[in-house]
Design a protein around this motif. Sequence first.
Motif, PDB file in Angstrom:
ATOM      1  N   GLN A 173      -5.406  -2.343  -2.058  1.00  0.00           N
ATOM      2  CA  GLN A 173      -6.652  -2.269  -1.312  1.00  0.00           C
ATOM      3  C   GLN A 173      -6.993  -0.828  -0.945  1.00  0.00           C
ATOM      4  O   GLN A 173      -8.156  -0.487  -0.797  1.00  0.00           O
ATOM      5  N   GLU A 174      -5.972  -0.009  -0.755  1.00  0.00           N
ATOM      6  CA  GLU A 174      -6.146   1.402  -0.437  1.00  0.00           C
ATOM      7  C   GLU A 174      -5.064   2.194  -1.161  1.00  0.00           C
ATOM      8  O   GLU A 174      -4.013   1.655  -1.498  1.00  0.00           O
ATOM      9  N   GLN A 175      -5.330   3.468  -1.358  1.00  0.00           N
ATOM     10  CA  GLN A 175      -4.332   4.363  -1.950  1.00  0.00           C
ATOM     11  C   GLN A 175      -3.414   4.876  -0.840  1.00  0.00           C
ATOM     12  O   GLN A 175      -3.888   5.239   0.233  1.00  0.00           O
ATOM     13  N   PRO A 176      -2.120   4.900  -1.097  1.00  0.00           N
ATOM     14  CA  PRO A 176      -1.197   5.423  -0.076  1.00  0.00           C
ATOM     15  C   PRO A 176      -1.293   6.948  -0.001  1.00  0.00           C
ATOM     16  O   PRO A 176      -1.745   7.591  -0.945  1.00  0.00           O
ATOM     17  N   PRO A 177      -0.838   7.529   1.103  1.00  0.00           N
ATOM     18  CA  PRO A 177      -0.765   8.989   1.177  1.00  0.00           C
ATOM     19  C   PRO A 177       0.192   9.504   0.101  1.00  0.00           C
ATOM     20  O   PRO A 177       1.071   8.768  -0.373  1.00  0.00           O
ATOM     21  N   GLN A 178       0.052  10.744  -0.256  1.00  0.00           N
ATOM     22  CA  GLN A 178       0.828  11.312  -1.356  1.00  0.00           C
ATOM     23  C   GLN A 178       2.333  11.204  -1.127  1.00  0.00           C
ATOM     24  O   GLN A 178       3.068  10.859  -2.054  1.00  0.00           O
ATOM     25  N   ASP A 179       2.801  11.460   0.092  1.00  0.00           N
ATOM     26  CA  ASP A 179       4.249  11.392   0.347  1.00  0.00           C
ATOM     27  C   ASP A 179       4.793   9.983   0.144  1.00  0.00           C
ATOM     28  O   ASP A 179       5.914   9.810  -0.328  1.00  0.00           O
ATOM     29  N   VAL A 180       4.003   8.971   0.462  1.00  0.00           N
ATOM     30  CA  VAL A 180       4.435   7.589   0.236  1.00  0.00           C
ATOM     31  C   VAL A 180       4.348   7.260  -1.254  1.00  0.00           C
ATOM     32  O   VAL A 180       5.270   6.666  -1.817  1.00  0.00           O
ATOM     33  N   ALA A 181       3.260   7.660  -1.903  1.00  0.00           N
ATOM     34  CA  ALA A 181       3.076   7.366  -3.327  1.00  0.00           C
ATOM     35  C   ALA A 181       4.176   7.987  -4.187  1.00  0.00           C
ATOM     36  O   ALA A 181       4.538   7.438  -5.224  1.00  0.00           O
TER      37      ALA A 181
END
Length: 184
Positions: free
Chosen positions: A121-129
């Motif tokens: 539904q949403e893109q995760p923040p870069q550190d999580v991705a």
Amino acid sequence: MHLQAAPFMHSASVDSATSQTSAQLQQQQTEQQRMRQQSHPQQQQYSNHIQAIQQDPELRRKVLVNRLLYRSRQRGFLEMDLLVGIWAEKQIPQLSENMLQQFEIVLDQENPDLYKWLTGQEQPPQDVAENAAYQALFKDVSLQLRDHTDQTARAPEGKEWMRGWDDWNKASETAVTPGPVVDK
């Protein structure tokens, strides 16, 4: 009632009184700690248990695995309990120490955010991705969703599935007016 001002004390005598008070306070705290240890042998046993865990890598891993499994299954959000808990039960026992630590970072995320990221539904923040444990979990959740849900029942990727209580009013561009009043 008449109040009198306190007599002026020389600074040297104040410093002496303060250091004496500090020493007495330190001694009192040490005595209280000694008495607590004597009256609470469980606390000493707990300290010994913690030391044993810290010294034994196998035991430390077992405690970490159990803690992560619990946190995975008991998120307080049924959908997350299922998505994360099922993956964790299958994967955690064979994960490396590094992956366990990365998974702990994933578990530190807030449920609504993590749910939206895992379900697309949403893109995760870069550190999580970029987190390897998140990537493995996301891949598994994506496969589950693809294989076990009717695609027509899902919102397109990047759109929210779960909406608020007042979305019925946001659905149309014209304002929704209440229906006619019915007399009883």
